[in-house]
Design a protein around this motif. Structure first.
Motif, PDB file in Angstrom:
ATOM      1  N   THR A  76       0.831  -1.203   0.000  1.00  0.00           N
ATOM      2  CA  THR A  76       0.000   0.000   0.000  1.00  0.00           C
ATOM      3  C   THR A  76       0.866   1.255   0.000  1.00  0.00           C
ATOM      4  O   THR A  76       1.777   1.396   0.817  1.00  0.00           O
ATOM      5  N   LEU A  77       0.558   2.160  -0.914  1.00  0.00           N
ATOM      6  CA  LEU A  77       1.262   3.440  -0.988  1.00  0.00           C
ATOM      7  C   LEU A  77       0.465   4.559  -0.343  1.00  0.00           C
ATOM      8  O   LEU A  77       1.031   5.451   0.289  1.00  0.00           O
ATOM      9  N   TYR A  78      -0.872   4.508  -0.516  1.00  0.00           N
ATOM     10  CA  TYR A  78      -1.730   5.535   0.094  1.00  0.00           C
ATOM     11  C   TYR A  78      -3.169   5.044   0.114  1.00  0.00           C
ATOM     12  O   TYR A  78      -3.637   4.448  -0.856  1.00  0.00           O
ATOM     13  N   GLY A 121      -6.551  18.071  -1.061  1.00  0.00           N
ATOM     14  CA  GLY A 121      -7.593  17.980  -0.035  1.00  0.00           C
ATOM     15  C   GLY A 121      -8.195  16.609   0.158  1.00  0.00           C
ATOM     16  O   GLY A 121      -9.285  16.474   0.720  1.00  0.00           O
ATOM     17  N   PHE A 122      -7.485  15.549  -0.270  1.00  0.00           N
ATOM     18  CA  PHE A 122      -7.969  14.196  -0.021  1.00  0.00           C
ATOM     19  C   PHE A 122      -7.708  13.816   1.430  1.00  0.00           C
ATOM     20  O   PHE A 122      -6.962  14.495   2.145  1.00  0.00           O
ATOM     21  N   ARG A 123      -8.293  12.727   1.828  1.00  0.00           N
ATOM     22  CA  ARG A 123      -8.153  12.236   3.194  1.00  0.00           C
ATOM     23  C   ARG A 123      -6.683  12.050   3.570  1.00  0.00           C
ATOM     24  O   ARG A 123      -5.901  11.495   2.811  1.00  0.00           O
ATOM     25  N   ALA A 124      -6.320  12.511   4.777  1.00  0.00           N
ATOM     26  CA  ALA A 124      -4.957  12.342   5.263  1.00  0.00           C
ATOM     27  C   ALA A 124      -4.729  10.903   5.698  1.00  0.00           C
ATOM     28  O   ALA A 124      -5.627  10.243   6.224  1.00  0.00           O
ATOM     29  N   SER A 125      -3.526  10.402   5.459  1.00  0.00           N
ATOM     30  CA  SER A 125      -3.195   9.039   5.855  1.00  0.00           C
ATOM     31  C   SER A 125      -3.168   8.912   7.368  1.00  0.00           C
ATOM     32  O   SER A 125      -2.718   9.817   8.080  1.00  0.00           O
ATOM     33  N   ASP A 126      -3.661   7.780   7.884  1.00  0.00           N
ATOM     34  CA  ASP A 126      -3.735   7.568   9.329  1.00  0.00           C
ATOM     35  C   ASP A 126      -2.397   7.162   9.931  1.00  0.00           C
ATOM     36  O   ASP A 126      -2.181   7.327  11.133  1.00  0.00           O
ATOM     37  N   PHE A 127      -1.490   6.624   9.123  1.00  0.00           N
ATOM     38  CA  PHE A 127      -0.232   6.099   9.639  1.00  0.00           C
ATOM     39  C   PHE A 127       0.932   6.556   8.764  1.00  0.00           C
ATOM     40  O   PHE A 127       0.761   6.819   7.577  1.00  0.00           O
ATOM     41  N   PRO A 128       2.129   6.643   9.342  1.00  0.00           N
ATOM     42  CA  PRO A 128       3.311   6.927   8.512  1.00  0.00           C
ATOM     43  C   PRO A 128       3.562   5.774   7.565  1.00  0.00           C
ATOM     44  O   PRO A 128       3.183   4.626   7.839  1.00  0.00           O
ATOM     45  N   PHE A 129       4.186   6.061   6.441  1.00  0.00           N
ATOM     46  CA  PHE A 129       4.423   5.048   5.421  1.00  0.00           C
ATOM     47  C   PHE A 129       5.391   3.996   5.937  1.00  0.00           C
ATOM     48  O   PHE A 129       6.522   4.297   6.330  1.00  0.00           O
ATOM     49  N   ASN A 130       4.967   2.752   5.940  1.00  0.00           N
ATOM     50  CA  ASN A 130       5.785   1.616   6.369  1.00  0.00           C
ATOM     51  C   ASN A 130       5.585   0.496   5.353  1.00  0.00           C
ATOM     52  O   ASN A 130       4.688  -0.326   5.497  1.00  0.00           O
ATOM     53  N   PRO A 131       6.391   0.457   4.289  1.00  0.00           N
ATOM     54  CA  PRO A 131       6.144  -0.495   3.194  1.00  0.00           C
ATOM     55  C   PRO A 131       6.239  -1.947   3.642  1.00  0.00           C
ATOM     56  O   PRO A 131       7.189  -2.348   4.317  1.00  0.00           O
ATOM     57  N   HIS A 132       5.241  -2.740   3.243  1.00  0.00           N
ATOM     58  CA  HIS A 132       5.198  -4.159   3.612  1.00  0.00           C
ATOM     59  C   HIS A 132       4.163  -4.874   2.751  1.00  0.00           C
ATOM     60  O   HIS A 132       3.317  -4.236   2.121  1.00  0.00           O
ATOM     61  N   VAL A 133       4.235  -6.193   2.750  1.00  0.00           N
ATOM     62  CA  VAL A 133       3.247  -7.033   2.067  1.00  0.00           C
ATOM     63  C   VAL A 133       2.567  -7.891   3.129  1.00  0.00           C
ATOM     64  O   VAL A 133       3.194  -8.784   3.710  1.00  0.00           O
ATOM     65  N   THR A 134       1.305  -7.623   3.408  1.00  0.00           N
ATOM     66  CA  THR A 134       0.576  -8.388   4.419  1.00  0.00           C
ATOM     67  C   THR A 134       0.352  -9.817   3.939  1.00  0.00           C
ATOM     68  O   THR A 134      -0.179 -10.040   2.853  1.00  0.00           O
TER      69      THR A 134
END
Length: 228
Positions: free
Chosen positions: A75-77, A155-168
């Protein structure tokens, strides 16, 4: 009489499930949207092998949600719900971002996890097991940064978390299931090598709900550095 009541109850449940699915897919419910890197198909066997290995090593009585291989992504955003005009505006902007950036390479290697929050145990048990992203991480962060800055400017929704790249790879449905993952996480923390991803595009996805299996739909692919 009891049989007819059971038939009526079953019919009603089928009707409600069909109604909910139709409502979710209708224009009244536009779904939620996010931008991500799709893990290429040639790497799916490596991810699937580790998922199966974990399932075999962990007691089957514990409940986990395993990520379908076709939906593995970074996920990027996350944008949340978007109305039709915003979706089109977003797609036009993402095309411009893709044009400005070059392809790069990632290496999926090793495992880590996110813990259950607000648990009294120390440390809290694993909740989400994920594969690490190595390789050209600066290019990955630049891509995420461009998208994030655009979201802020537009003006789009702000991300809830800092970017932490991973594959769930899988999620524990309960802390007890998370406890069962602890030994697996430690044992495999640096061992799995899932392979190389030559990143040539990013993707805008629409996320479904539990009514339709929580599936992801590709809305548009954005080739890096290839739009004229």
């Amino acid at each position: 009489m009891g049989l007819w009541r059971k038939i009526a109850a079953f019919t009603f449940c089928l009707f409600m499930a069909s109604f909910a699915t139709t409502l979710w897919a209708s224009p009244l419910n536009p779904g939620t949207y996010f931008v991500a890197l799709g893990v290429p198909k040639n790497l799916h066997p490596a991810f699937g092998k580790v998922q199966q290995d974990i399932k075999e090593k962990v007691d089957s009585k514990h409940r986990f949600k395993v990520s379908p291989l076709k939906e593995l992504h970074v996920t990027l955003y996350y944008y949340g719900t978007l109305k039709a005009p915003d979706r089109e505006r977003l797609r036009q902007s993402l095309r411009k971002i893709a044009k400005e950036l070059k392809p790069f390479t990632l290496h999926y290697k090793g495992l880590d996890h996110f813990p259950f929050r607000h648990r009294r145990s120390t440390p809290p048990p694993p909740r989400v097991l994920w594969a690490k992203c190595e390789g050209e991480k600066r290019a990955l962060h630049d891509l995420s940064g461009h998208i994030s800055q655009h979201a802020k400017d537009e003006g789009f929704r702000a991300s809830d978390f800092p970017f932490n790249p991973h594959v769930t790879m899988l999620r524990a449905r309960h802390p007890k299931a998370g406890k069962a993952l602890e030994k697996v996480v430690e044992f495999k923390k640096n061992t799995p090598d899932f392979g190389i991803h030559h990143v040539k595009e990013f993707i805008l996805y629409r996320s479904g709900s539990h009514f339709d299996g929580g599936t992801y739909t590709v809305i548009e692919r954005f080739p890096l550095g290839k739009l004229k």
